[in-house]
Design an enzyme around this catalytic site. Structure first.
Site, PDB file in Angstrom:
ATOM      1  N   LYS A 160      15.370  17.118  55.418  1.00 36.86           N
ATOM      2  CA  LYS A 160      15.902  17.579  54.137  1.00 36.86           C
ATOM      3  C   LYS A 160      16.693  16.436  53.503  1.00 36.86           C
ATOM      4  CE  LYS A 160      17.594  22.131  52.746  1.00 36.86           C
ATOM      5  NZ  LYS A 160      18.542  23.186  53.075  1.00 36.86           N
TER       6      LYS A 160
HETATM    7  O1  G3P Z   1      20.084  25.866  52.115  1.00 38.48           O
HETATM    8  C1  G3P Z   1      20.272  25.671  50.758  1.00 38.48           C
HETATM    9  C2  G3P Z   1      20.620  26.874  49.929  1.00 38.48           C
HETATM   10  O2  G3P Z   1      19.767  27.940  50.214  1.00 38.48           O
HETATM   11  C3  G3P Z   1      22.075  27.211  49.860  1.00 38.48           C
HETATM   12  O3  G3P Z   1      22.345  28.468  49.315  1.00 38.48           O
HETATM   13  O4  G3P Z   1      23.880  30.383  48.945  1.00 38.48           O
HETATM   14  O5  G3P Z   1      24.831  28.126  49.546  1.00 38.48           O
HETATM   15  O6  G3P Z   1      23.837  28.533  47.307  1.00 38.48           O
HETATM   16  P1  G3P Z   1      23.800  28.894  48.737  1.00 38.48           P
END
Ligand code: G3P
Length: 215
Positions: free
Chosen positions: A83
């Site tokens: 990533k």
């Molecule tokens: O892994 C990346 C992403 O899905 C993060 O989500 O909820 O922290 O905005 P969030």
């Protein structure tokens, strides 16, 4: 459509895997920081539980550092996906890794142009963060639609991985739009199966059967 879980928590990953519909895992430094095991050990365990793609994020923000970290992460297991943050140095790293046959998940994508660039660089996945866009009163799912349209136009093979998912409607809209993957927290995976009418209906079926003295 593929379902990934967005967590580094082993219990949640095991529970989701046991449901029989889990295709992969995405992690990030914030998620890893919540766990007690060191990141490398966590990833080893996650890759043991889930045979599908497991995204592991680099911490370096420079090209050389990203490549060095990616090399180490790839040694953990065959199903590791690297990533990489969508910044200039990250784009260079995405191109170099992809040219070497290493799958890259381009993360922190918030615009159609970022998505176009990472597809041109050969990323295996693009991760637009829909929830964080919604948070700033921008339509996150509109970005997904735009990216899918653009990729179809030019036949890019980069898979659209809907990230930062907050609720089942994000998952439903992504499925209707034809997104390739949705990554979601355990809470959302768990919500997908639930409907109050299912619970009420089941309760009534069982009560009717019992009332008829058929147990
Ligand atoms: O892994 C990346 C992403 O899905 C993060 O989500 O909820 O922290 O905005 P969030």
């Amino acid at each position: 459509m593929k379902f990934f879980i967005d967590t580094a928590n082993i219990d949640e990953i095991s529970k989701a895997a046991a449901m029989g519909v889990l295709d992969g895992v995405t992690t990030n430094p914030s998620l890893a920081a919540k766990e007690s095991l060191p990141y490398r050990e966590l990833l080893t365990e996650i890759c043991r539980i889930v045979p599908g793609p497991v995204s592991a994020e680099v911490l370096a923000t420079d090209y050389k550092g990203m490549l060095a970290e990616a090399e180490q992460l790839c040694k953990i297991a065959d199903n590791i996906v690297i990533k990489i943050p969508t910044i200039s140095e990250g784009l260079r790293a995405t191109k170099a890794l992809s040219d070497d046959g290493i799958p890259v998940n381009a993360t922190l994508v918030f615009s159609a142009m970022q998505a176009l660039l990472v597809a041109k660089a050969g990323a295996a996945y693009v991760s637009p963060f829909v929830g964080r866009l919604d948070d700033i009163s921008t339509d996150g799912m509109q970005l997904i639609e735009d990216i899918i349209t653009m990729y179809h136009q030019y036949d890019y093979r980069t898979e659209v991985l809907v990230a930062s998912v907050r609720h089942p409607m994000h998952v439903q809209q992504a499925a209707l739009m034809g997104a390739d993957v949705v990554t979601m927290p355990f809470k959302v995976i768990d919500q997908l199966i639930k409907h109050p009418l299912t619970d009420i209906g089941l309760e009534k079926f069982l009560a009717d059967y019992k009332k008829a003295g058929k147990n």
